[in-house]
Design a protein around this motif. Structure first.
Motif, PDB file in Angstrom:
ATOM      1  N   PHE A   1       0.992  -1.249  -0.325  1.00  0.00           N
ATOM      2  CA  PHE A   1      -0.005  -0.010   0.169  1.00  0.00           C
ATOM      3  C   PHE A   1       0.255   0.965   0.213  1.00  0.00           C
ATOM      4  O   PHE A   1       0.767   1.736  -1.104  1.00  0.00           O
ATOM      5  N   ALA A   2       2.157   1.073   1.024  1.00  0.00           N
ATOM      6  CA  ALA A   2       2.823   2.841   1.162  1.00  0.00           C
ATOM      7  C   ALA A   2       3.693   2.840  -0.585  1.00  0.00           C
ATOM      8  O   ALA A   2       3.316   4.171  -0.970  1.00  0.00           O
ATOM      9  N   VAL A   3       4.257   1.267  -0.601  1.00  0.00           N
ATOM     10  CA  VAL A   3       4.545   1.529  -2.098  1.00  0.00           C
ATOM     11  C   VAL A   3       4.323   2.030  -3.347  1.00  0.00           C
ATOM     12  O   VAL A   3       4.314   3.259  -4.298  1.00  0.00           O
ATOM     13  N   TYR A   4       3.097   1.728  -3.319  1.00  0.00           N
ATOM     14  CA  TYR A   4       1.794   2.305  -4.210  1.00  0.00           C
ATOM     15  C   TYR A   4       1.676   4.163  -4.385  1.00  0.00           C
ATOM     16  O   TYR A   4       1.728   4.681  -5.556  1.00  0.00           O
ATOM     17  N   GLY A   5       1.536   4.009  -2.999  1.00  0.00           N
ATOM     18  CA  GLY A   5       1.744   6.124  -2.671  1.00  0.00           C
ATOM     19  C   GLY A   5       2.996   6.711  -2.795  1.00  0.00           C
ATOM     20  O   GLY A   5       2.657   7.487  -3.910  1.00  0.00           O
ATOM     21  N   MET A   6       3.795   6.115  -3.012  1.00  0.00           N
ATOM     22  CA  MET A   6       4.953   6.578  -2.995  1.00  0.00           C
ATOM     23  C   MET A   6       5.658   6.590  -4.804  1.00  0.00           C
ATOM     24  O   MET A   6       5.519   7.616  -5.401  1.00  0.00           O
ATOM     25  N   ALA A   7       4.959   5.332  -5.373  1.00  0.00           N
ATOM     26  CA  ALA A   7       5.117   5.827  -6.840  1.00  0.00           C
ATOM     27  C   ALA A   7       3.592   6.425  -7.299  1.00  0.00           C
ATOM     28  O   ALA A   7       4.258   7.326  -8.336  1.00  0.00           O
ATOM     29  N   CYS A   8       2.773   6.499  -6.438  1.00  0.00           N
ATOM     30  CA  CYS A   8       2.108   7.995  -6.577  1.00  0.00           C
ATOM     31  C   CYS A   8       2.762   8.899  -6.732  1.00  0.00           C
ATOM     32  O   CYS A   8       2.133   9.969  -8.067  1.00  0.00           O
ATOM     33  N   VAL A   9       2.888   9.953  -5.715  1.00  0.00           N
ATOM     34  CA  VAL A   9       4.526  10.930  -5.216  1.00  0.00           C
ATOM     35  C   VAL A   9       4.923  10.679  -6.751  1.00  0.00           C
ATOM     36  O   VAL A   9       5.397  11.720  -7.516  1.00  0.00           O
ATOM     37  N   ILE A  10       5.821  10.333  -7.083  1.00  0.00           N
ATOM     38  CA  ILE A  10       7.267   9.626  -7.946  1.00  0.00           C
ATOM     39  C   ILE A  10       6.156   9.402  -9.077  1.00  0.00           C
ATOM     40  O   ILE A  10       6.409  10.868  -9.936  1.00  0.00           O
ATOM     41  N   SER A  11       5.032  10.005  -9.291  1.00  0.00           N
ATOM     42  CA  SER A  11       4.306   9.392 -10.997  1.00  0.00           C
ATOM     43  C   SER A  11       3.828  11.228 -11.403  1.00  0.00           C
ATOM     44  O   SER A  11       3.709  11.990 -12.192  1.00  0.00           O
ATOM     45  N   MET A  12       3.519  11.614 -10.341  1.00  0.00           N
ATOM     46  CA  MET A  12       2.421  12.748 -10.196  1.00  0.00           C
ATOM     47  C   MET A  12       4.084  14.382 -10.523  1.00  0.00           C
ATOM     48  O   MET A  12       3.627  14.819 -10.937  1.00  0.00           O
ATOM     49  N   MET A  13       5.142  14.055  -9.678  1.00  0.00           N
ATOM     50  CA  MET A  13       5.479  14.830  -9.862  1.00  0.00           C
ATOM     51  C   MET A  13       7.478  14.565 -10.847  1.00  0.00           C
ATOM     52  O   MET A  13       8.332  16.116 -11.211  1.00  0.00           O
ATOM     53  N   LEU A  14       7.330  13.695 -11.411  1.00  0.00           N
ATOM     54  CA  LEU A  14       8.216  13.449 -12.431  1.00  0.00           C
ATOM     55  C   LEU A  14       7.746  13.190 -13.908  1.00  0.00           C
ATOM     56  O   LEU A  14       6.705  12.576 -13.857  1.00  0.00           O
ATOM     57  N   PRO A  15       8.046  13.183 -15.220  1.00  0.00           N
ATOM     58  CA  PRO A  15       7.966  12.802 -16.228  1.00  0.00           C
ATOM     59  C   PRO A  15       7.662  11.755 -16.182  1.00  0.00           C
ATOM     60  O   PRO A  15       8.572  10.402 -16.069  1.00  0.00           O
ATOM     61  N   THR A  16       6.193  11.502 -17.393  1.00  0.00           N
ATOM     62  CA  THR A  16       6.595   9.992 -17.161  1.00  0.00           C
ATOM     63  C   THR A  16       7.335   9.175 -17.867  1.00  0.00           C
ATOM     64  O   THR A  16       7.648   7.941 -17.600  1.00  0.00           O
ATOM     65  N   GLU A  17       8.300   9.259 -18.979  1.00  0.00           N
ATOM     66  CA  GLU A  17       9.257   8.915 -19.413  1.00  0.00           C
ATOM     67  C   GLU A  17      10.351   7.918 -17.909  1.00  0.00           C
ATOM     68  O   GLU A  17      11.042   7.041 -18.069  1.00  0.00           O
ATOM     69  N   THR A  18      10.707   9.272 -17.010  1.00  0.00           N
ATOM     70  CA  THR A  18      11.192   8.829 -16.013  1.00  0.00           C
ATOM     71  C   THR A  18      10.790   7.769 -14.771  1.00  0.00           C
ATOM     72  O   THR A  18      11.075   7.594 -14.130  1.00  0.00           O
ATOM     73  N   ALA A  19       9.407   8.102 -14.470  1.00  0.00           N
ATOM     74  CA  ALA A  19       8.922   7.897 -13.031  1.00  0.00           C
ATOM     75  C   ALA A  19       8.358   6.711 -13.234  1.00  0.00           C
ATOM     76  O   ALA A  19       9.202   6.088 -11.982  1.00  0.00           O
TER      77      ALA A  19
END
Length: 116
Positions: A1-19
């Motif tokens: 659950f927490a890992v997916y939340g962290m991935a959500c934060v990263i996907s919102m802040m970084l470009p799609t290519e590198t997220a």
């Protein structure tokens, strides 16, 4: 659950290519440095989901063998508190919720020109 939340934060802040790449790398590195290294400060350990999840797993897996092994000494070495599995799992969920709230705020704050 927490890992997916962290991935959500990263996907919102970084470009799609590198997220995706950064999310996978961080998902592998945070458990290594966030609780499984004994000389990391206690504040850093308690702020990571991996610390709480590992403490819950340790309690769950070692309890049947407490009459064989000296689990108190092992728990002391790793600074674990035994018999708090519910608290540990609630902390993992809480950290995951915090990640998701940060991701939501990032979603509505960043790239407003792409939102319709």
């Amino acid at each position: 659950f927490a890992v997916y939340g962290m991935a959500c934060v990263i996907s919102m802040m970084l470009p799609t290519e590198t997220a995706n790449l950064i999310a996978v790398v961080l998902a592998l590195l945070i458990p290594v440095f966030g609780g499984f290294v004994r000389n990391v400060g206690m504040g850093v350990k308690m702020a990571t989901y991996s610390w709480w999840a590992n403490e819950a797993f340790f309690t769950y897996s070692i309890k049947p063998y407490e009459h064989i092994y000296m689990i108190d000494k092992t728990a002391h070495v790793w600074s674990y508190t035994l018999d708090q599995t519910t608290k540990d799992l609630c902390c993992v969920v809480l950290i995951g919720m915090i990640y998701r709230i940060i991701a939501y705020i990032a979603m509505i704050s960043f790239n407003k020109e792409k939102q319709s």
